[in-house]
Design a protein around this motif. Structure first.
Motif, PDB file in Angstrom:
ATOM      1  N   HIS A 145      25.535  27.897 -16.024  1.00  0.00           N
ATOM      2  CA  HIS A 145      25.259  27.818 -17.320  1.00  0.00           C
ATOM      3  C   HIS A 145      23.226  28.122 -17.971  1.00  0.00           C
ATOM      4  N   GLN A 146      23.169  28.980 -17.261  1.00  0.00           N
ATOM      5  CA  GLN A 146      21.904  30.046 -17.504  1.00  0.00           C
ATOM      6  C   GLN A 146      22.292  31.007 -18.334  1.00  0.00           C
ATOM      7  N   LYS A 147      20.942  31.110 -19.712  1.00  0.00           N
ATOM      8  CA  LYS A 147      21.428  32.265 -20.485  1.00  0.00           C
ATOM      9  C   LYS A 147      21.111  33.506 -19.974  1.00  0.00           C
ATOM     10  N   VAL A 148      21.549  34.517 -20.456  1.00  0.00           N
ATOM     11  CA  VAL A 148      21.849  35.798 -20.284  1.00  0.00           C
ATOM     12  C   VAL A 148      21.082  36.746 -21.255  1.00  0.00           C
ATOM     13  N   ALA A 149      20.697  37.647 -21.567  1.00  0.00           N
ATOM     14  CA  ALA A 149      20.445  38.833 -22.130  1.00  0.00           C
ATOM     15  C   ALA A 149      21.727  39.018 -23.012  1.00  0.00           C
ATOM     16  N   VAL A 150      21.913  39.163 -23.941  1.00  0.00           N
ATOM     17  CA  VAL A 150      23.306  39.567 -25.087  1.00  0.00           C
ATOM     18  C   VAL A 150      22.916  41.004 -24.558  1.00  0.00           C
ATOM     19  N   PRO A 151      23.937  41.197 -24.202  1.00  0.00           N
ATOM     20  CA  PRO A 151      24.964  42.926 -23.127  1.00  0.00           C
ATOM     21  C   PRO A 151      24.871  43.824 -23.945  1.00  0.00           C
ATOM     22  N   ALA A 152      24.351  44.711 -23.576  1.00  0.00           N
ATOM     23  CA  ALA A 152      23.620  46.254 -24.182  1.00  0.00           C
ATOM     24  C   ALA A 152      25.079  45.755 -25.328  1.00  0.00           C
ATOM     25  N   GLU A 153      25.551  46.287 -24.709  1.00  0.00           N
ATOM     26  CA  GLU A 153      27.711  46.997 -25.547  1.00  0.00           C
ATOM     27  C   GLU A 153      27.903  45.639 -26.567  1.00  0.00           C
ATOM     28  N   VAL A 154      27.491  45.040 -25.856  1.00  0.00           N
ATOM     29  CA  VAL A 154      28.005  44.006 -27.469  1.00  0.00           C
ATOM     30  C   VAL A 154      26.801  44.066 -28.504  1.00  0.00           C
ATOM     31  N   ARG A 155      25.403  44.386 -27.696  1.00  0.00           N
ATOM     32  CA  ARG A 155      24.311  44.378 -28.946  1.00  0.00           C
ATOM     33  C   ARG A 155      24.456  45.525 -29.933  1.00  0.00           C
ATOM     34  N   ALA A 156      24.556  46.538 -29.376  1.00  0.00           N
ATOM     35  CA  ALA A 156      25.181  48.553 -30.026  1.00  0.00           C
ATOM     36  C   ALA A 156      26.532  47.889 -30.692  1.00  0.00           C
ATOM     37  N   ALA A 157      27.228  47.232 -30.456  1.00  0.00           N
ATOM     38  CA  ALA A 157      28.586  46.897 -31.202  1.00  0.00           C
ATOM     39  C   ALA A 157      28.432  46.226 -32.318  1.00  0.00           C
ATOM     40  N   ILE A 158      27.980  45.140 -32.350  1.00  0.00           N
ATOM     41  CA  ILE A 158      26.900  44.784 -33.158  1.00  0.00           C
ATOM     42  C   ILE A 158      26.432  45.356 -34.542  1.00  0.00           C
ATOM     43  N   MET A 205      24.210  31.626 -31.801  1.00  0.00           N
ATOM     44  CA  MET A 205      25.749  31.727 -30.464  1.00  0.00           C
ATOM     45  C   MET A 205      24.362  31.614 -29.349  1.00  0.00           C
ATOM     46  N   VAL A 206      24.568  31.523 -28.124  1.00  0.00           N
ATOM     47  CA  VAL A 206      24.290  32.081 -27.052  1.00  0.00           C
ATOM     48  C   VAL A 206      24.444  32.637 -26.105  1.00  0.00           C
ATOM     49  N   THR A 207      24.406  34.029 -25.860  1.00  0.00           N
ATOM     50  CA  THR A 207      25.382  33.797 -24.401  1.00  0.00           C
ATOM     51  C   THR A 207      24.508  33.568 -23.061  1.00  0.00           C
ATOM     52  N   LEU A 208      25.923  33.155 -22.173  1.00  0.00           N
ATOM     53  CA  LEU A 208      25.119  32.158 -21.693  1.00  0.00           C
ATOM     54  C   LEU A 208      26.780  33.007 -20.336  1.00  0.00           C
ATOM     55  N   ARG A 209      26.237  32.767 -18.616  1.00  0.00           N
ATOM     56  CA  ARG A 209      26.968  32.691 -17.458  1.00  0.00           C
ATOM     57  C   ARG A 209      27.457  31.334 -16.845  1.00  0.00           C
ATOM     58  N   GLY A 225      18.617  38.086 -31.177  1.00  0.00           N
ATOM     59  CA  GLY A 225      17.526  37.917 -30.293  1.00  0.00           C
ATOM     60  C   GLY A 225      17.450  38.232 -28.731  1.00  0.00           C
ATOM     61  N   THR A 226      17.025  38.548 -27.344  1.00  0.00           N
ATOM     62  CA  THR A 226      16.710  38.778 -26.853  1.00  0.00           C
ATOM     63  C   THR A 226      18.264  38.049 -25.955  1.00  0.00           C
ATOM     64  N   THR A 227      18.442  36.640 -25.958  1.00  0.00           N
ATOM     65  CA  THR A 227      19.475  36.052 -25.856  1.00  0.00           C
ATOM     66  C   THR A 227      20.262  35.173 -26.230  1.00  0.00           C
ATOM     67  N   SER A 228      20.274  35.160 -27.846  1.00  0.00           N
ATOM     68  CA  SER A 228      21.144  34.893 -28.335  1.00  0.00           C
ATOM     69  C   SER A 228      21.091  35.559 -30.227  1.00  0.00           C
ATOM     70  N   PHE A 229      22.281  35.252 -31.330  1.00  0.00           N
ATOM     71  CA  PHE A 229      22.114  36.397 -32.288  1.00  0.00           C
ATOM     72  C   PHE A 229      22.580  34.850 -33.058  1.00  0.00           C
ATOM     73  N   THR A 230      22.335  35.376 -34.329  1.00  0.00           N
ATOM     74  CA  THR A 230      22.137  34.274 -35.166  1.00  0.00           C
ATOM     75  C   THR A 230      23.632  35.086 -36.498  1.00  0.00           C
ATOM     76  N   MET A 231      24.615  34.369 -36.497  1.00  0.00           N
ATOM     77  CA  MET A 231      25.693  34.394 -37.872  1.00  0.00           C
ATOM     78  C   MET A 231      25.539  33.602 -39.107  1.00  0.00           C
ATOM     79  N   GLU A 232      25.952  34.359 -39.641  1.00  0.00           N
ATOM     80  CA  GLU A 232      26.012  33.552 -41.533  1.00  0.00           C
ATOM     81  C   GLU A 232      27.457  33.704 -41.734  1.00  0.00           C
ATOM     82  N   PHE A 233      27.825  32.733 -42.308  1.00  0.00           N
ATOM     83  CA  PHE A 233      29.372  32.675 -42.656  1.00  0.00           C
ATOM     84  C   PHE A 233      29.097  32.332 -44.600  1.00  0.00           C
ATOM     85  N   ALA A 234      30.511  32.622 -45.002  1.00  0.00           N
ATOM     86  CA  ALA A 234      30.370  32.362 -46.510  1.00  0.00           C
ATOM     87  C   ALA A 234      32.317  31.974 -46.889  1.00  0.00           C
TER      88      ALA A 234
END
Length: 145
Positions: free
Chosen positions: A123-136, A115-119, A89-98
């Motif tokens: 304690h403010q939510k921030v956008a998932v960094p572009a480089e992290v989004r690209a790496a994911i 998971m939320v990306t936080l400053r 999402g904009t400030t979060s991502f969902t993970m799955e485990f097995a």
């Protein structure tokens, strides 16, 4: 585990067992955490030596987590725990485990986390960094909505 780009192996220790003769339910969250951290190291959201977010102070925080226990794990066993991202999402991502048996592939549990990306400084939510989004997206080799 072919659908999980990051995996971690765990041998079951006798001390993992509880009074009912199977691995205690809380242990699964420790396994999820280890797989989650390995994933975030791989995509550059945390570093192995990081004790707290540095620089801009942006890092991950768990907003929600869950587990579904499919069958009990008993000693002896060797497990493999997989992690993947199913949504960004904009400030979060969902993970799955097995959690599976490393030899037979029997699935013992599945779970998830938001998971939320936080400053951390404020304690403010921030956008998932572009480089992290690209790496994911590279790790997952699929396009997110």
């Amino acid at each position: 585990m072919n659908d999980f780009p990051v995996t971690v192996r765990f041998p079951i220790q006798w001390s993992d067992m509880d009074a009912f003769g199977h691995v205690n339910n809380a242990r699964y969250f420790t396994w999820f955490e280890a797989a989650r951290i390995a994933y975030m190291v791989r995509v550059g959201l945390v570093s192995p030596e990081m004790r707290k977010p540095e620089g801009e102070g942006v890092g991950p925080i768990v907003a929600a987590t869950n587990a579904e226990y499919l069958r009990p794990v008993v000693y002896p066993a060797e497990l493999v725990v997989g992690a993947r991202v199913t949504r960004i999402g904009t400030t979060s991502f969902t993970m799955e485990f097995a959690v599976e048996d490393a030899n037979s592939g029997v699935r013992y549990a599945r779970g998830g986390a938001v998971m939320v990306t936080l400053r951390y400084a404020n304690h403010q939510k921030v956008a998932v960094p572009a480089e992290v989004r690209a790496a994911i997206e590279v790790v997952e080799t699929r396009v997110f909505e």
